[in-house]
Design a protein around this motif. Structure first.
Motif, PDB file in Angstrom:
ATOM      1  N   ALA A  76      91.524  40.491  59.101  1.00  0.00           N
ATOM      2  CA  ALA A  76      92.092  41.251  60.228  1.00  0.00           C
ATOM      3  C   ALA A  76      91.557  40.700  61.532  1.00  0.00           C
ATOM      4  N   ASP A  77      92.371  40.768  62.583  1.00  0.00           N
ATOM      5  CA  ASP A  77      91.898  40.376  63.915  1.00  0.00           C
ATOM      6  C   ASP A  77      92.576  41.253  64.961  1.00  0.00           C
ATOM      7  N   ASP A  78      92.257  40.991  66.232  1.00  0.00           N
ATOM      8  CA  ASP A  78      92.766  41.815  67.329  1.00  0.00           C
ATOM      9  C   ASP A  78      93.948  41.106  67.972  1.00  0.00           C
ATOM     10  N   SER A  79      94.944  41.886  68.410  1.00  0.00           N
ATOM     11  CA  SER A  79      96.114  41.248  69.033  1.00  0.00           C
ATOM     12  C   SER A  79      95.907  41.036  70.531  1.00  0.00           C
ATOM     13  N   VAL A  80      94.825  41.622  71.095  1.00  0.00           N
ATOM     14  CA  VAL A  80      94.569  41.484  72.542  1.00  0.00           C
ATOM     15  C   VAL A  80      93.500  40.417  72.758  1.00  0.00           C
ATOM     16  N   PRO A  81      93.765  39.410  73.601  1.00  0.00           N
ATOM     17  CA  PRO A  81      92.709  38.411  73.857  1.00  0.00           C
ATOM     18  C   PRO A  81      91.614  39.042  74.730  1.00  0.00           C
ATOM     19  N   ARG A  82      90.397  39.044  74.243  1.00  0.00           N
ATOM     20  CA  ARG A  82      89.282  39.635  74.996  1.00  0.00           C
ATOM     21  C   ARG A  82      88.184  38.599  75.153  1.00  0.00           C
ATOM     22  N   TRP A  83      87.669  38.458  76.368  1.00  0.00           N
ATOM     23  CA  TRP A  83      86.538  37.546  76.603  1.00  0.00           C
ATOM     24  C   TRP A  83      85.262  38.330  76.318  1.00  0.00           C
ATOM     25  N   LEU A  84      84.786  38.234  75.117  1.00  0.00           N
ATOM     26  CA  LEU A  84      83.673  39.086  74.668  1.00  0.00           C
ATOM     27  C   LEU A  84      82.354  38.753  75.355  1.00  0.00           C
ATOM     28  N   THR A  85      81.645  39.787  75.802  1.00  0.00           N
ATOM     29  CA  THR A  85      80.287  39.561  76.330  1.00  0.00           C
ATOM     30  C   THR A  85      79.251  40.326  75.513  1.00  0.00           C
ATOM     31  N   ALA A  86      79.684  41.345  74.748  1.00  0.00           N
ATOM     32  CA  ALA A  86      78.731  42.133  73.945  1.00  0.00           C
ATOM     33  C   ALA A  86      79.486  42.778  72.798  1.00  0.00           C
ATOM     34  N   SER A  87      78.783  43.006  71.699  1.00  0.00           N
ATOM     35  CA  SER A  87      79.431  43.659  70.557  1.00  0.00           C
ATOM     36  C   SER A  87      78.410  44.464  69.775  1.00  0.00           C
ATOM     37  N   GLN A  88      78.890  45.482  69.076  1.00  0.00           N
ATOM     38  CA  GLN A  88      78.001  46.316  68.257  1.00  0.00           C
ATOM     39  C   GLN A  88      78.813  46.925  67.122  1.00  0.00           C
ATOM     40  N   HIS A  89      78.266  46.818  65.908  1.00  0.00           N
ATOM     41  CA  HIS A  89      78.920  47.416  64.746  1.00  0.00           C
ATOM     42  C   HIS A  89      78.700  48.925  64.785  1.00  0.00           C
ATOM     43  N   VAL A  90      79.787  49.710  64.736  1.00  0.00           N
ATOM     44  CA  VAL A  90      79.675  51.170  64.844  1.00  0.00           C
ATOM     45  C   VAL A  90      79.752  51.812  63.459  1.00  0.00           C
ATOM     46  N   ASP A  91      80.801  51.504  62.698  1.00  0.00           N
ATOM     47  CA  ASP A  91      80.864  51.957  61.302  1.00  0.00           C
ATOM     48  C   ASP A  91      81.670  50.936  60.499  1.00  0.00           C
ATOM     49  N   GLY A 144      82.704  37.888  66.488  1.00  0.00           N
ATOM     50  CA  GLY A 144      83.251  37.981  67.836  1.00  0.00           C
ATOM     51  C   GLY A 144      83.491  36.584  68.382  1.00  0.00           C
ATOM     52  N   ASP A 145      84.715  36.371  68.883  1.00  0.00           N
ATOM     53  CA  ASP A 145      85.056  35.061  69.464  1.00  0.00           C
ATOM     54  C   ASP A 145      84.964  35.177  70.984  1.00  0.00           C
ATOM     55  N   ILE A 146      84.598  34.065  71.638  1.00  0.00           N
ATOM     56  CA  ILE A 146      84.348  34.122  73.089  1.00  0.00           C
ATOM     57  C   ILE A 146      85.577  34.611  73.864  1.00  0.00           C
ATOM     58  N   GLN A 147      86.784  34.313  73.344  1.00  0.00           N
ATOM     59  CA  GLN A 147      87.935  34.738  74.141  1.00  0.00           C
ATOM     60  C   GLN A 147      89.039  35.379  73.304  1.00  0.00           C
ATOM     61  N   GLU A 148      88.745  35.664  72.031  1.00  0.00           N
ATOM     62  CA  GLU A 148      89.783  36.260  71.177  1.00  0.00           C
ATOM     63  C   GLU A 148      89.297  37.486  70.415  1.00  0.00           C
ATOM     64  N   SER A 149      88.411  38.268  71.017  1.00  0.00           N
ATOM     65  CA  SER A 149      87.989  39.546  70.453  1.00  0.00           C
ATOM     66  C   SER A 149      87.403  39.421  69.045  1.00  0.00           C
ATOM     67  N   PHE A 150      87.574  40.449  68.221  1.00  0.00           N
ATOM     68  CA  PHE A 150      86.902  40.511  66.919  1.00  0.00           C
ATOM     69  C   PHE A 150      87.777  40.006  65.779  1.00  0.00           C
ATOM     70  N   HIS A 151      87.108  39.398  64.803  1.00  0.00           N
ATOM     71  CA  HIS A 151      87.761  39.006  63.540  1.00  0.00           C
ATOM     72  C   HIS A 151      86.966  39.650  62.407  1.00  0.00           C
ATOM     73  N   PHE A 152      87.664  40.341  61.506  1.00  0.00           N
ATOM     74  CA  PHE A 152      87.015  40.972  60.356  1.00  0.00           C
ATOM     75  C   PHE A 152      87.153  40.024  59.177  1.00  0.00           C
ATOM     76  N   CYS A 153      86.024  39.652  58.575  1.00  0.00           N
ATOM     77  CA  CYS A 153      86.042  38.658  57.494  1.00  0.00           C
ATOM     78  C   CYS A 153      85.425  39.231  56.222  1.00  0.00           C
ATOM     79  N   LYS A 154      85.683  38.526  55.127  1.00  0.00           N
ATOM     80  CA  LYS A 154      85.099  38.918  53.844  1.00  0.00           C
ATOM     81  C   LYS A 154      84.590  37.652  53.165  1.00  0.00           C
ATOM     82  N   TYR A 155      83.563  37.801  52.359  1.00  0.00           N
ATOM     83  CA  TYR A 155      83.059  36.659  51.574  1.00  0.00           C
ATOM     84  C   TYR A 155      83.197  37.007  50.097  1.00  0.00           C
TER      85      TYR A 155
END
Length: 853
Positions: A662-677, A640-651
């Protein structure tokens, strides 16, 4: 602040509990005390300033409203091995901060506990006269005896009460206006006010197995299934009126209370072992005739009939039955015909619920004892069934005495307990443990049942410096010790000076087992437990800190560090292994495949454990601003980026490379996050929105099947962003900054829901629907309520919930819950349009609420 005409002052606090004060005086005394101080810059630098306010003279605090404001972090876990998990929240700021442990249920305050000579099977309380204010006796039944205790200044045993003490009792109650009745296996003992005793004996060798009674009527069931019905006649004598043979043994029975102005109650409920409850008439015209029959899912062990004033069905009679399977079955009895309708059931625990009528705030309420106690009561027009935060009880009765007007006396094990129930209407009761500085983050060690909390404050002094300066200042001024820091805060220091500590806390005993103060203006901001590949140390603790951090005029810091601590003394204490300097503030840390992932500024870095420091293994510097959250599942990393929502990464381990697919096209100022599935993240932004971001299924499959894992596409680059975009599948405006989101189930066997905590101290839940029918029903109900029950302030409900993004796939439960508060004609109109009855809508709302808490 709000001053009331009645002489009260309500102060709503920004951080911590709100308080209600009463005016004692208005400060007209001439001798006004004053204390002042000025800020001093001396050769030694900045000096702390103390002044001494006097205690309250004109106001007295009479109550406080517990507030979680602000919730800094929240975790849900069952650390205490109870039936339901506890919610742990970090709350408050500076010296007013605390860890609050929330348990679903009402708080209970214990008045007395006394040991009994054996293990009792039942307990009752009785008055000597119907007009008495307080109870006269507590009667306790054992397997072969009955103990009678009189209630006065103290509770002591008596032997002249008229009760038979050589036999167990099945029921004890007041009968008529001033007589006592004791039902035992071999008969009924009727004790008159003047001491005369009448005894009715059972015929043959049969014994009484069940009994149901109210003030004027008694029904007993003999072994074999025979019912015998008695009434109190004009002279106060018990008269046998009718006998009736049931087809089999009786499992439970109860008589409804006598309605006001009537001579008798008409309804008798009888439960049998063939899973059937029958309503029988007690009218002289059709005595013992069956009025209605209800089949239930398992054996009814106990029945209770009673009216509830102010309930959803006014002037109705309710039949409650505790079933063998641990379910409470509840249905409405028609006052005229005795027909049953609108039945509801609720699972209460692993034991068959026993039901007892008690008084709460002057109204009848129902205590249900299963594997934990529950209270069913009316609050603001709603019937609520809420667990009590108390141990398992066997039997209970209402208790009223001089010292305790509305209490409960109960037996559990070999102890007699007297308690009262506090703060009705609350969903949770809380335990608060004070902390030293503003809490930032915490982790739970489930095996050791301990919490590790990091706390830090800007512009403050360490505890030692503060104490030394305070001593010096007050010795010079020759004053007594000043008032508490909790009320008046800590003295201020320069803005680049930070204080911070790492605390290991045992929540069961509320004790801090280890407290490490960080030195040299270092402040801790993140924490996580990590198991590195080499199992030499077991689980370690990683803490991200920053030294000399300043946000104004521009953000600067001297250095960032990641500390690695080893748990010693069975996890109750910490020992520093080493600290590694990094170039930014490590705001996010996470364990990943036996290594440590750290978000340092805009860099995602993978570390392994070395002897002297952490070893860099791999990094990705392509994140837009600052990484604030990292979560990992299998080989995917969700950043989660402070102002650019979620980025999905792989190692990719073979190439030792981290990349964003993958990432999000909407800029979001993230304050909390939780993995759902695997493909979904739940997030919240600083404008008060909650949203779910999901990777489209085809993209997810393609990445999993692609041997490069989407790496080829990533290398080609795509307008400085990732090659794939996530879809935002859920949007909802909460209207308050959400500071933590957690996936959890709050009830045993309940579905998982998303629980969130906000800056204003509120807790909310998002429950996923399982069926299309429910979605259809609630979306139509919400639509009707939007039209027929617009918000008080005149705002359009739809526009409010779509403040920043159009509301998507979320139904506002708070709005639907307002349905019972509507006028009856509006309720009927809405119900007709939904092809339901108002009762069915209320039942549906209750079902959904019961799935969450």
């Amino acid at each position: 602040m709000c001053v009331l005409k009645s002489g009260f002052l309500f102060a709503a606090s920004e951080f911590g509990n709100h308080a209600l004060y009463q005016f004692q005086a208005i400060g007209e005394d001439p001798d006004v005390e004053a204390s002042s101080a000025t800020l001093m810059e001396t050769e030694e630098g900045f000096q702390p300033v103390f002044f001494q306010p006097r205690g309250l003279k004109n106001l007295v605090r009479i109550d406080q409203v517990e507030s979680l404001m602000p919730i800094m972090d929240m975790k849900i876990f069952n650390l205490f091995d109870e039936e339901t998990p506890q919610i742990f929240t970090l709350c408050g700021r500076g010296p007013r901060s605390s860890l609050r442990i929330l348990r679903p249920g009402l708080a209970v305050s214990e008045m007395a506990v006394s040991q009994l000579p054996g293990v009792p099977s039942a307990v009752w309380t009785v008055k000597k006269n119907a007009s008495d204010e307080f109870d006269a006796y507590i009667v306790v039944s054992f397997t072969n005896a009955t103990l009678v205790l009189s209630i006065g200044e103290t509770v002591e045993e008596v032997s002249d009460s008229g009760f038979l003490d050589t036999t167990p009792s099945l029921a004890v109650s007041l009968i008529g206006d001033d007589s006592l009745m004791q039902v035992h296996p071999n008969g009924i003992r009727h004790i008159r006010e003047d001491g005369r005793i009448n005894e009715w004996r059972t015929p043959g060798k049969r014994t009484i197995v069940k009994v149901g009674s109210n003030r004027l009527q008694v029904v007993i069931a003999l072994s074999g299934g025979e019912l015998i019905y008695f009434e109190v006649d004009m002279t106060g004598q018990l008269m046998e009126v009718e006998k009736h043979e049931m087809s089999g043994d009786v499992a439970c029975l109860d008589i409804a209370p006598v309605p006001e102005g009537r001579q008798r109650s008409r309804f008798l409920a009888v439960g049998t072992y063939d899973n059937i409850i029958r309503i029988l008439s007690l009218d002289p015209d059709d005595c013992m005739q069956i009025l209605s029959v209800q089949s239930v899912s398992s054996i009814p062990v106990q029945a209770s009939m009673g009216g509830e004033d102010g309930a959803d069905h006014p002037a109705s009679l309710f039949l409650n039955a505790g079933l063998q399977s641990g379910v409470l079955f509840r249905t409405v009895v028609d006052m005229v015909t005795g027909q049953l309708s609108d039945s509801r059931s609720r699972f209460l625990g692993l034991r068959a619920p026993k039901l007892f009528s008690i008084a709460v705030r002057g109204r009848r309420a129902m205590l249900c004892l299963s594997s934990r106690p529950w209270l069913g009561y009316i609050h603001q027009g709603h019937f609520l069934l809420t667990p009590l935060s108390y141990e398992t009880l066997e039997y209970a009765a209402s208790f009223s005495s001089d010292q305790c007007a509305e209490g409960v006396v109960a037996v559990a094990g070999d102890a007699l307990r007297i308690f009262t129930i506090e703060r009705l209407g609350e969903t949770f009761n809380e335990t608060a443990i004070p902390l030293r500085y503003t809490p930032r983050k915490f982790v739970i060690q489930p095996k050791r049942k301990l919490l590790v909390i990091v706390e830090s404050d800007q512009g403050a002094y360490t505890a030692e410096e503060r104490e030394a300066a305070k001593k010096e200042c007050f010795e010079a001024a020759d004053k007594e010790d000043p008032l508490s820091d909790e009320q008046y805060g800590y003295p201020k220091a320069e803005s680049d000076k930070w204080v911070s500590c790492i605390r290991v806390l045992d929540p069961r005993s509320a004790t801090t087992t280890c407290l490490l103060e960080l030195q040299d203006s270092e402040a801790a901001f993140s924490v996580c437990t990590v198991n590195f590949h080499d199992k030499e140390h077991g689980a370690l603790l990683a803490v991200g800190t920053a030294k000399g951090l300043q946000f104004w005029p521009k953000k600067t810091l001297a250095a960032g560090f990641i500390h690695i601590y080893k748990f010693v003394d069975e996890g109750r204490s910490l020992e520093l292994l080493h600290k590694t300097q990094v170039e930014g503030v490590p705001v996010a840390l996470c364990q990943f495949q036996g290594r440590l992932l750290a978000g340092i500024g805009s860099t995602l870095r993978l570390y392994d454990l070395g002897k002297k420091r952490l070893l860099k293994k791999c990094e990705n510097k392509l994140f837009p601003n600052t990484i604030t959250s990292i979560q990992a599942y299998r080989d995917r990393i969700y950043v989660g980026d402070i102002q650019e929502s979620f980025h999905f990464c792989k190692y990719r381990r073979d190439e030792n490379q981290l990349y964003i697919f993958a990432d999000d096209s909407v800029p979001r100022w993230l304050t909390a996050s939780q993995h759902v599935d695997f493909d979904t993240m739940a997030g919240a932004d600083k404008f008060g929105n909650i949203y779910f971001a999901r990777l489209p299924q085809d993209v997810s499959d393609e990445i999993e099947e692609d041997p490069t894992g989407g790496k080829i596409k990533w290398e080609q680059g795509k307008l400085n962003g990732a090659p794939n975009k996530v879809e935002e599948i859920v949007q909802f405006h909460v209207g308050d900054v959400v500071s933590s989101v957690q996936k959890a189930s709050l009830i045993p066997g309940g579905g998982e829901c998303i629980i969130y905590g906000t800056m204003m101290g509120s807790l909310g839940a998002l429950l996923p629907f399982n069926s299309r029918d429910d979605v259809d029903f609630f979306s139509h109900l919400e639509m009707h309520l939007r039209q027929d029950h617009p918000p008080l302030c005149g705002r359009d409900h739809m526009a409010y919930r779509s403040s920043y993004f159009p509301v998507k796939d979320v139904i506002d439960g708070d709005l639907c819950e307002q349905f019972p508060t509507l006028p009856i004609d509006v309720q009927k109109k809405i119900a007709d349009e939904l092809d339901r009855t108002p009762g069915e809508i209320l039942k549906k709302l209750e079902e959904v609420r019961n799935k969450i808490v």
